[in-house]
Motif scaffolding. Structure first.
Motif, PDB file in Angstrom:
ATOM      1  N   ALA A   4      -6.435   0.796   6.674  1.00 62.08           N
ATOM      2  CA  ALA A   4      -6.693  -0.639   6.548  1.00 62.08           C
ATOM      3  C   ALA A   4      -7.357  -1.183   7.809  1.00 62.08           C
ATOM      4  N   MET A   5      -6.898  -0.737   8.973  1.00 61.66           N
ATOM      5  CA  MET A   5      -7.532  -1.149  10.226  1.00 61.66           C
ATOM      6  C   MET A   5      -9.008  -0.764  10.243  1.00 61.66           C
ATOM      7  N   ALA A   6      -9.311   0.474   9.835  1.00 62.44           N
ATOM      8  CA  ALA A   6     -10.695   0.944   9.831  1.00 62.44           C
ATOM      9  C   ALA A   6     -11.551   0.119   8.871  1.00 62.44           C
ATOM     10  N   CYS A   7     -10.918  -0.415   7.809  1.00 68.17           N
ATOM     11  CA  CYS A   7     -11.632  -1.238   6.831  1.00 68.17           C
ATOM     12  C   CYS A   7     -11.657  -2.719   7.222  1.00 68.17           C
ATOM     13  N   GLY A   8     -11.123  -3.030   8.399  1.00 70.10           N
ATOM     14  CA  GLY A   8     -11.174  -4.404   8.899  1.00 70.10           C
ATOM     15  C   GLY A   8     -10.164  -5.330   8.277  1.00 70.10           C
TER      16      GLY A   8
ATOM     17  N   MET B  85       3.963   8.050  11.080  1.00 71.10           N
ATOM     18  CA  MET B  85       2.947   7.088  11.500  1.00 71.10           C
ATOM     19  C   MET B  85       2.054   6.857  10.297  1.00 71.10           C
ATOM     20  N   PRO B  86       2.059   5.650   9.711  1.00 65.78           N
ATOM     21  CA  PRO B  86       1.462   5.432   8.389  1.00 65.78           C
ATOM     22  C   PRO B  86      -0.055   5.495   8.381  1.00 65.78           C
ATOM     23  N   MET B  87      -0.600   6.386   7.551  1.00 64.88           N
ATOM     24  CA  MET B  87      -2.041   6.501   7.412  1.00 64.88           C
ATOM     25  C   MET B  87      -2.632   5.255   6.757  1.00 64.88           C
ATOM     26  N   THR B  88      -1.883   4.618   5.845  1.00 64.18           N
ATOM     27  CA  THR B  88      -2.415   3.427   5.183  1.00 64.18           C
ATOM     28  C   THR B  88      -2.704   2.309   6.184  1.00 64.18           C
TER      29      THR B  88
ATOM     30  N   SER C  11       0.794  -1.236   0.000  1.00 65.35           N
ATOM     31  CA  SER C  11       0.000   0.000   0.000  1.00 65.35           C
ATOM     32  C   SER C  11       0.822   1.280   0.000  1.00 65.35           C
ATOM     33  N   ARG C  12       2.162   1.164   0.099  1.00 65.29           N
ATOM     34  CA  ARG C  12       2.980   2.373   0.235  1.00 65.29           C
ATOM     35  C   ARG C  12       3.517   2.831  -1.115  1.00 65.29           C
ATOM     36  N   PHE C  13       4.207   3.974  -1.106  1.00 64.09           N
ATOM     37  CA  PHE C  13       4.743   4.521  -2.351  1.00 64.09           C
ATOM     38  C   PHE C  13       5.720   3.546  -2.996  1.00 64.09           C
TER      39      PHE C  13
ATOM     40  N   TYR D 216      -8.817  -1.795  -0.248  1.00 72.57           N
ATOM     41  CA  TYR D 216      -8.633  -2.509   1.025  1.00 72.57           C
ATOM     42  C   TYR D 216      -9.616  -3.670   1.128  1.00 72.57           C
ATOM     43  N   ALA D 217     -10.869  -3.437   0.731  1.00 73.94           N
ATOM     44  CA  ALA D 217     -11.889  -4.479   0.843  1.00 73.94           C
ATOM     45  C   ALA D 217     -11.539  -5.691  -0.007  1.00 73.94           C
ATOM     46  N   ALA D 218     -10.858  -5.480  -1.141  1.00 71.36           N
ATOM     47  CA  ALA D 218     -10.489  -6.586  -2.023  1.00 71.36           C
ATOM     48  C   ALA D 218      -9.266  -7.348  -1.529  1.00 71.36           C
ATOM     49  N   SER D 219      -8.618  -6.857  -0.479  1.00 73.05           N
ATOM     50  CA  SER D 219      -7.370  -7.447   0.024  1.00 73.05           C
ATOM     51  C   SER D 219      -7.634  -8.293   1.261  1.00 73.05           C
TER      52      SER D 219
END
Length: 395
Positions: free
Chosen positions: A282-286, A275-278, A189-191, A260-263
């Motif tokens: 991802a946590m918020a998307c479960g 502190m990585p926003m990704t 998910s990162r650059f 995120y949902a597809a992963s």
């Protein structure tokens, strides 16, 4: 002030507007989706005449001055405390000055590509600010070491918009990407840059396939360094992974919840970070995360509780992913605790309340310019920094 092509700048400008502030984003490069008006030097550019390159630069500098004359406002908020663009905000913008650091702008030793003049300008900027926001306690400690008093620092994660990033079904995005319903999908998910060790994730993938034969790897093609991107493509070919590893075109931020949902697992293993926003998204998307063993992550991320931690080494990455694939109970624990972490400590709505409490008293007075001696120092440091010719957004 900030680069409107940065999703962090766009989201934060929109968040300030949500608080009721009238926001104008002054940017070196316009972005595609910004909720507030954005202005760049091209909007106020005057003819450079026959002066050549020097004339063009002087014309653009005059354009920036014109922008500030029109849109100076009651305060200046600089996103990313380094470089020419931030320095111009200090030179022409109004006080009070608010600075949001992002990591690479102050982590000189870890991500040290800045010149002496850049570093001195960052120090001056932070010391002159009425408020500095930091995304982690680690960044706050770095800011304190640069001479900023603790009462001017606000630690806030600029958390997740939980109305947008939330658990959902990923079947539609999987079909759009041509992924089998039963694939075990890993998301890088990162650059696509060396700092983020995407090559180590690619090197880990053959090891993962030996134990998780239905695995697939998606690599986001985000802010890629061209040479590094080509090296990644070559390595995918050398390892004969073309059918298993896919580089996905850039995805608009508003569609990231679908990715995120597809992963099944999200991987981000940088050598240095704020502190990585990704990870929080991802946590918020479960979704469970595999992250680097950076010491300062520990203020929010705990190995085996809400993330799996490993060094950015191929064998270690492979072991962490395979552990998640083989232990549904571990996946469930990371997902549950990760969701709770965002809810309790990285909720954007709660962070904005805290920010508003700090901004309100700063805006009670009359806006003013930086003292003349500070502006003279800024001008001198900008001139020195320009000699280094560092790449990136510029005039």
């Amino acid at each position: 002030m900030g680069d409107a092509q940065s999703v962090h700048v766009r989201v934060r400008a929109a968040a300030l507007q949500m608080l009721g502030y009238r926001v104008t984003l002054i940017t070196p490069r316009k972005g595609e989706v910004v909720a507030c008006p954005q202005v760049s030097p091209e909007d106020c550019l005057v003819s450079a005449g026959l002066w050549g390159k020097l004339g063009t630069r002087l014309a653009k500098l005059r354009a920036v001055h014109t922008i500030f004359a029109r849109y100076r406002g009651d305060a200046t908020h600089i996103h990313f405390a380094q470089g020419l663009w931030a320095g111009l905000g200090m030179l022409f913008g109004a006080k009070p000055l608010i600075v949001t650091v992002m990591g690479g702008d102050v982590l000189f030793r870890e991500q040290g590509r800045s010149s002496w003049a850049d570093r001195m300008l960052t120090r001056l900027m932070l010391r002159s600010a009425e408020l500095v926001t930091a995304k982690s306690e680690h960044l706050a400690s770095v800011i304190r070491s640069l001479g900023v008093h603790n009462d001017r620092i606000l630690v806030m994660y600029w958390g997740v918009d939980r109305q947008h990033f939330k658990p959902s079904q990923g079947g539609e995005m999987r079909r759009a990407l041509g992924l089998a319903p039963d694939s075990f999908v890993l998301l890088s998910s990162r650059f696509l840059q060396p700092l983020y060790n995407v090559d180590k994730i690619v090197e880990a993938f053959p090891l993962i396939l030996r134990r998780v034969g239905h695995a697939q790897l998606l690599i986001l093609d985000c802010q890629a360094e061209p040479n590094y991107r080509m090296a990644i493509i070559r390595r995918i070919s050398e390892l004969r992974l073309e059918g298993k590893v896919r580089i996905v075109p850039p995805v608009p931020h508003e569609r990231m919840p679908e990715i995120y949902a597809a992963s099944d697992v999200v991987i981000g293993v940088p050598s240095s970070d704020g502190m990585p926003m990704t990870v929080l998204e991802a946590m918020a998307c479960g979704k469970p995360n595999v992250v680097s063993d950076l010491p300062h992550y520990q203020e929010l991320l705990t190995n085996g509780k809400n993330v799996l931690v490993c060094p950015p080494l191929s064998a270690s990455i492979a072991e962490a992913v395979c552990q998640l694939a083989s232990e549904p109970e571990l996946q469930a624990r990371l997902v549950e605790n990760g969701f709770r972490t965002v809810e309790q400590r990285a909720d954007l709505a709660k962070d904005l309340v805290r920010l508003d409490e700090r901004l309100t008293p700063l805006l009670d007075g009359r806006p003013r310019m930086q003292p003349i001696h500070v502006r003279l120092q800024v001008a001198a440091l900008l001139a020195l920094a320009a000699l280094t010719q560092r790449p990136g957004p510029s005039l």
